[in-house]
Motif scaffolding. Structure first.
Motif, PDB file in Angstrom:
ATOM      1  N   LEU A   1     -96.072  47.851   6.315  1.00 35.64           N
ATOM      2  CA  LEU A   1     -95.072  48.031   5.032  1.00 35.64           C
ATOM      3  C   LEU A   1     -95.410  48.748   4.515  1.00 35.64           C
ATOM      4  O   LEU A   1     -94.235  49.186   3.415  1.00 35.64           O
ATOM      5  CB  LEU A   1     -96.732  46.830   4.419  1.00 35.64           C
ATOM      6  CG  LEU A   1     -96.350  47.715   2.824  1.00 35.64           C
ATOM      7  CD1 LEU A   1     -95.630  46.743   1.588  1.00 35.64           C
ATOM      8  CD2 LEU A   1     -97.680  46.886   2.563  1.00 35.64           C
ATOM      9  N   LEU A   2     -96.204  50.216   5.314  1.00 37.25           N
ATOM     10  CA  LEU A   2     -95.843  51.606   4.708  1.00 37.25           C
ATOM     11  C   LEU A   2     -94.534  51.966   5.190  1.00 37.25           C
ATOM     12  O   LEU A   2     -94.072  52.754   4.517  1.00 37.25           O
ATOM     13  CB  LEU A   2     -97.175  52.286   5.003  1.00 37.25           C
ATOM     14  CG  LEU A   2     -98.361  51.748   4.722  1.00 37.25           C
ATOM     15  CD1 LEU A   2     -99.552  53.040   5.180  1.00 37.25           C
ATOM     16  CD2 LEU A   2     -98.501  51.687   2.603  1.00 37.25           C
ATOM     17  N   LEU A   3     -94.288  51.557   6.395  1.00 41.68           N
ATOM     18  CA  LEU A   3     -93.151  51.908   6.879  1.00 41.68           C
ATOM     19  C   LEU A   3     -92.146  51.304   6.452  1.00 41.68           C
ATOM     20  O   LEU A   3     -90.704  52.882   6.423  1.00 41.68           O
ATOM     21  CB  LEU A   3     -93.235  51.629   8.692  1.00 41.68           C
ATOM     22  CG  LEU A   3     -93.356  52.674   9.677  1.00 41.68           C
ATOM     23  CD1 LEU A   3     -93.847  51.693  11.019  1.00 41.68           C
ATOM     24  CD2 LEU A   3     -93.844  54.084   9.485  1.00 41.68           C
ATOM     25  N   SER A   4     -91.809  50.327   6.086  1.00 44.24           N
ATOM     26  CA  SER A   4     -91.068  49.822   5.717  1.00 44.24           C
ATOM     27  C   SER A   4     -90.532  50.351   4.110  1.00 44.24           C
ATOM     28  O   SER A   4     -90.261  50.479   3.506  1.00 44.24           O
ATOM     29  CB  SER A   4     -91.193  48.335   5.593  1.00 44.24           C
ATOM     30  OG  SER A   4     -89.866  47.791   4.141  1.00 44.24           O
ATOM     31  N   LEU A   5     -92.021  51.065   2.757  1.00 37.33           N
ATOM     32  CA  LEU A   5     -91.679  51.110   1.526  1.00 37.33           C
ATOM     33  C   LEU A   5     -91.350  52.910   1.626  1.00 37.33           C
ATOM     34  O   LEU A   5     -91.027  53.258   1.502  1.00 37.33           O
ATOM     35  CB  LEU A   5     -93.178  51.288   1.569  1.00 37.33           C
ATOM     36  CG  LEU A   5     -93.566  50.231   0.553  1.00 37.33           C
ATOM     37  CD1 LEU A   5     -95.455  50.088   0.482  1.00 37.33           C
ATOM     38  CD2 LEU A   5     -92.586  49.377  -0.272  1.00 37.33           C
TER      39      LEU A   5
ATOM     40  N   GLY B   1     -86.682  51.738  -5.732  1.00 39.87           N
ATOM     41  CA  GLY B   1     -86.318  51.011  -4.001  1.00 39.87           C
ATOM     42  C   GLY B   1     -87.826  50.318  -4.062  1.00 39.87           C
ATOM     43  O   GLY B   1     -88.113  49.479  -2.641  1.00 39.87           O
ATOM     44  N   LEU B   2     -88.851  51.128  -4.251  1.00 41.99           N
ATOM     45  CA  LEU B   2     -90.129  50.781  -3.775  1.00 41.99           C
ATOM     46  C   LEU B   2     -90.482  50.317  -4.379  1.00 41.99           C
ATOM     47  O   LEU B   2     -90.909  48.785  -3.771  1.00 41.99           O
ATOM     48  CB  LEU B   2     -91.127  52.270  -3.817  1.00 41.99           C
ATOM     49  CG  LEU B   2     -92.620  52.237  -3.701  1.00 41.99           C
ATOM     50  CD1 LEU B   2     -91.935  53.299  -2.413  1.00 41.99           C
ATOM     51  CD2 LEU B   2     -93.548  52.891  -4.678  1.00 41.99           C
ATOM     52  N   LEU B   3     -90.690  50.054  -5.973  1.00 42.20           N
ATOM     53  CA  LEU B   3     -90.765  48.593  -6.815  1.00 42.20           C
ATOM     54  C   LEU B   3     -90.184  47.344  -5.718  1.00 42.20           C
ATOM     55  O   LEU B   3     -90.913  46.110  -5.779  1.00 42.20           O
ATOM     56  CB  LEU B   3     -90.692  48.428  -7.795  1.00 42.20           C
ATOM     57  CG  LEU B   3     -91.688  49.657  -8.646  1.00 42.20           C
ATOM     58  CD1 LEU B   3     -91.690  49.545 -10.008  1.00 42.20           C
ATOM     59  CD2 LEU B   3     -92.998  49.297  -8.160  1.00 42.20           C
ATOM     60  N   PHE B   4     -89.003  47.378  -5.532  1.00 44.11           N
ATOM     61  CA  PHE B   4     -88.462  46.114  -4.777  1.00 44.11           C
ATOM     62  C   PHE B   4     -88.859  46.033  -3.626  1.00 44.11           C
ATOM     63  O   PHE B   4     -88.510  44.118  -3.461  1.00 44.11           O
ATOM     64  CB  PHE B   4     -86.441  46.389  -5.097  1.00 44.11           C
ATOM     65  CG  PHE B   4     -85.525  45.949  -6.275  1.00 44.11           C
ATOM     66  CD1 PHE B   4     -85.784  44.898  -7.005  1.00 44.11           C
ATOM     67  CD2 PHE B   4     -85.265  46.873  -7.122  1.00 44.11           C
ATOM     68  CE1 PHE B   4     -85.370  44.420  -8.055  1.00 44.11           C
ATOM     69  CE2 PHE B   4     -84.661  46.968  -8.338  1.00 44.11           C
ATOM     70  CZ  PHE B   4     -84.657  45.417  -8.997  1.00 44.11           C
TER      71      PHE B   4
ATOM     72  N   TYR C   1     -93.971  41.027  -1.008  1.00 44.38           N
ATOM     73  CA  TYR C   1     -95.664  39.858  -1.368  1.00 44.38           C
ATOM     74  C   TYR C   1     -95.032  38.931  -1.471  1.00 44.38           C
ATOM     75  O   TYR C   1     -95.078  37.805  -0.963  1.00 44.38           O
ATOM     76  CB  TYR C   1     -95.198  40.194  -2.568  1.00 44.38           C
ATOM     77  CG  TYR C   1     -95.681  39.673  -3.981  1.00 44.38           C
ATOM     78  CD1 TYR C   1     -96.792  38.894  -3.832  1.00 44.38           C
ATOM     79  CD2 TYR C   1     -95.422  38.731  -4.761  1.00 44.38           C
ATOM     80  CE1 TYR C   1     -97.729  37.829  -3.975  1.00 44.38           C
ATOM     81  CE2 TYR C   1     -96.124  37.839  -5.533  1.00 44.38           C
ATOM     82  CZ  TYR C   1     -97.633  37.974  -5.311  1.00 44.38           C
ATOM     83  OH  TYR C   1     -97.923  36.374  -6.380  1.00 44.38           O
ATOM     84  N   ARG C   2     -93.275  38.290  -1.741  1.00 46.70           N
ATOM     85  CA  ARG C   2     -92.687  37.230  -1.525  1.00 46.70           C
ATOM     86  C   ARG C   2     -92.596  36.898  -0.061  1.00 46.70           C
ATOM     87  O   ARG C   2     -93.048  36.111   0.101  1.00 46.70           O
ATOM     88  CB  ARG C   2     -91.351  37.138  -2.149  1.00 46.70           C
ATOM     89  CG  ARG C   2     -90.861  37.043  -3.410  1.00 46.70           C
ATOM     90  CD  ARG C   2     -91.505  36.231  -4.856  1.00 46.70           C
ATOM     91  NE  ARG C   2     -90.892  34.941  -4.260  1.00 46.70           N
ATOM     92  CZ  ARG C   2     -90.949  34.338  -4.383  1.00 46.70           C
ATOM     93  NH1 ARG C   2     -92.085  33.617  -4.706  1.00 46.70           N
ATOM     94  NH2 ARG C   2     -90.217  33.016  -4.025  1.00 46.70           N
ATOM     95  N   TYR C   3     -92.424  37.636   0.902  1.00 48.64           N
ATOM     96  CA  TYR C   3     -92.233  37.110   1.912  1.00 48.64           C
ATOM     97  C   TYR C   3     -93.854  37.106   2.396  1.00 48.64           C
ATOM     98  O   TYR C   3     -94.115  35.755   2.744  1.00 48.64           O
ATOM     99  CB  TYR C   3     -92.609  38.674   2.806  1.00 48.64           C
ATOM    100  CG  TYR C   3     -92.221  38.272   4.282  1.00 48.64           C
ATOM    101  CD1 TYR C   3     -91.453  37.046   5.522  1.00 48.64           C
ATOM    102  CD2 TYR C   3     -93.176  39.065   5.463  1.00 48.64           C
ATOM    103  CE1 TYR C   3     -91.298  36.927   6.210  1.00 48.64           C
ATOM    104  CE2 TYR C   3     -93.430  38.682   6.644  1.00 48.64           C
ATOM    105  CZ  TYR C   3     -92.420  38.411   7.005  1.00 48.64           C
ATOM    106  OH  TYR C   3     -92.485  37.613   8.714  1.00 48.64           O
TER     107      TYR C   3
END
Length: 121
Positions: free
Chosen positions: A7-11, A80-83, A89-91
């Motif tokens: 998650l952190l890398l993706s964010l 972009g961070l919020l999206f 979250y949806r995943y």
């Protein structure tokens, strides 16, 4: 890989791309207009468009176009961070509960297995 590290890398990647995209976009547009401003016949129109874009950016940057680009880039990075957070979250929700369309009726085997399992209890 740990889910939180993923998650952190993706964010981080999403926020960096969202930050860089407006900077690259405005830089390319201004560079193209700057080069086209040297053409003799369309020079007044191109210079006017260049000045209007720079004025637009200066509005966001309190008088400085460079700060305007940075303000727009930071805003895009936050969006972009919020999206990406919403996507994660949806995943996570869809992994726990797979989405089944309302128009899809359960198969006969599923109905029979539910009836048999409920009678066993």
């Amino acid at each position: 890989m740990n889910i939180w590290l993923s998650l952190l890398l993706s964010l981080l990647l999403t926020s960096l791309v969202s930050f860089a995209l407006p900077i690259v976009l405005f830089t390319v547009v201004l560079a193209i207009l700057g080069v086209m401003g040297h053409l003799p016949l369309i020079s007044p129109f191109i210079n006017y468009a260049y000045a209007q874009i720079w004025h637009f950016l200066a509005t966001f940057g309190e008088g400085s176009g460079i700060f305007g680009i940075l303000i727009i880039a930071v805003t895009c990075a936050i969006a972009g961070l919020l999206f990406e957070s919403l996507n994660f979250y949806r995943y996570r929700l869809l992994i726990n509960k797979p989405l089944k369309p309302l128009w899809q009726k359960p198969k006969t085997a599923e109905i029979i297995s539910k009836i048999i399992c409920s009678n066993d209890k």
